[in-house]
Design an enzyme around this catalytic site. Structure first.
Site, mmCIF file in Angstrom:
data_model
loop_
_atom_site.group_PDB
_atom_site.id
_atom_site.type_symbol
_atom_site.label_atom_id
_atom_site.label_comp_id
_atom_site.label_asym_id
_atom_site.label_seq_id
_atom_site.Cartn_x
_atom_site.Cartn_y
_atom_site.Cartn_z
ATOM 1 N N ASP A 182 -14.856 -27.409 -19.390
ATOM 2 C CA ASP A 182 -14.115 -26.217 -18.080
ATOM 3 C C ASP A 182 -14.373 -25.218 -18.255
ATOM 4 O OD1 ASP A 182 -12.592 -25.742 -20.350
ATOM 5 O OD2 ASP A 182 -11.340 -26.316 -19.895
ATOM 6 N N ASP A 216 -15.447 -18.944 -22.758
ATOM 7 C CA ASP A 216 -15.140 -18.204 -23.104
ATOM 8 C C ASP A 216 -15.405 -16.975 -23.778
ATOM 9 O OD1 ASP A 216 -13.445 -16.347 -23.425
ATOM 10 O OD2 ASP A 216 -11.573 -16.779 -24.362
ATOM 11 N N PHE A 264 -6.893 -14.186 -18.198
ATOM 12 C CA PHE A 264 -5.969 -16.174 -18.590
ATOM 13 C C PHE A 264 -5.969 -17.471 -17.310
ATOM 14 C CE2 PHE A 264 -3.473 -19.730 -19.572
ATOM 15 C CZ PHE A 264 -3.866 -19.814 -20.560
HETATM 16 P P1 IMP Z 1 -14.385 -20.516 -26.745
HETATM 17 O O1 IMP Z 1 -14.544 -20.952 -27.652
HETATM 18 O O2 IMP Z 1 -13.621 -19.150 -26.715
HETATM 19 O O3 IMP Z 1 -15.734 -20.518 -25.015
HETATM 20 O O4 IMP Z 1 -12.979 -21.374 -26.028
HETATM 21 C C1 IMP Z 1 -13.489 -22.271 -25.219
HETATM 22 C C2 IMP Z 1 -12.460 -23.537 -25.007
HETATM 23 O O5 IMP Z 1 -11.064 -22.372 -24.778
HETATM 24 C C3 IMP Z 1 -12.177 -23.460 -24.061
HETATM 25 O O6 IMP Z 1 -12.705 -25.203 -23.987
HETATM 26 C C4 IMP Z 1 -10.556 -23.583 -23.110
HETATM 27 O O7 IMP Z 1 -10.249 -24.869 -23.526
HETATM 28 C C5 IMP Z 1 -9.824 -22.564 -24.118
HETATM 29 N N1 IMP Z 1 -9.443 -21.259 -23.047
HETATM 30 C C6 IMP Z 1 -10.555 -20.844 -22.818
HETATM 31 N N2 IMP Z 1 -10.508 -19.448 -22.017
HETATM 32 C C7 IMP Z 1 -9.010 -20.764 -21.592
HETATM 33 C C8 IMP Z 1 -8.411 -19.744 -19.898
HETATM 34 O O8 IMP Z 1 -8.419 -18.550 -19.238
HETATM 35 N N3 IMP Z 1 -7.437 -20.869 -19.753
HETATM 36 C C9 IMP Z 1 -6.880 -21.503 -20.799
HETATM 37 N N4 IMP Z 1 -7.985 -22.086 -21.642
HETATM 38 C C10 IMP Z 1 -9.036 -21.358 -22.240
#
Ligand code: IMP
Length: 185
Positions: free
Chosen positions: A109, A112, A161
């Site tokens: 989805d 980040d 967010f």
């Molecule tokens: P990462 O490992 O930091 O890239 O984060 C990935 C996961 O964090 C995603 O699969 C989401 O489940 C969650 N995530 C990151 N940003 C958001 C946001 O803005 N809203 C909701 N969930 C988020």
């Protein structure tokens, strides 16, 4: 009031405004499906959705992918119930598919920091697939600090967010039809 397509959302006591509309999402997902059709024609790829967030994006994408393919899921958690990543990836469900020698397309989805996707790509490579590609609906490019190649992106977004279309805030808001961003200030 319907909690499907409102102009404004109150989720866990915080206000979110419309950020990417249903029409914009539909148009982009349709285009991504066509691209995947072209790039993976004859390759019978395995789409692996990363739960929970990718379930709606993957389902909609599958309505536009017309080539032969398989679908599987894995489940990770890196956010817990917070608005920032915990910095740790917890694997909650393994894949069932046999990916050796197959073309794997990981479906997220949102990317980040890139921590989760780097973890999954590294793990997938151990199974010796023919190729690993990554598609994400949203990419917070400025927040990404882990080195991970993303092959298909729906929308590049600023470090905000966001909520809806599968994305949650403490498990709420996943059924919103479009994407909302936390009101700043
Ligand atoms: P990462 O490992 O930091 O890239 O984060 C990935 C996961 O964090 C995603 O699969 C989401 O489940 C969650 N995530 C990151 N940003 C958001 C946001 O803005 N809203 C909701 N969930 C988020």
């Amino acid at each position: 009031m319907s909690f499907y397509l409102p102009d404004k959302v109150n989720c866990n006591g915080e206000i979110f405004n419309v950020f990417i509309t249903k029409e914009q999402i539909d148009a982009r997902v349709s285009l991504l499906g066509k691209k995947l059709d072209k790039d993976f024609e004859g390759k019978k790829p395995i789409f692996i959705g990363i739960l929970n967030g990718a379930f709606i994006f993957l389902a909609d994408l599958m309505r536009h992918v017309t080539i032969e393919c398989e679908v599987d899921f894995m489940k990770l958690s890196s956010y817990g119930d917070e608005k920032v990543s915990s910095g740790q990836v917890t694997e909650l469900k393994e894949i069932d598919a046999k990916v050796k020698g197959r073309h794997v397309i990981l479906v997220e989805d949102i990317v980040d920091t890139g921590l989760s996707m780097k973890y999954i790509v590294d793990k997938m490579k151990h199974y010796n697939p023919a190729s690993v590609s990554v598609i994400t609906l949203l990419h917070k490019k400025d927040a990404t600090k882990h080195n991970v190649q993303i092959d298909y992106v729906g929308f590049e977004i600023p470090t905000k967010f966001v909520l809806g279309y599968g994305l949650d805030y403490a498990q709420e808001g996943r059924n919103l039809a479009q994407i909302y961003a936390l009101k700043e200030g």
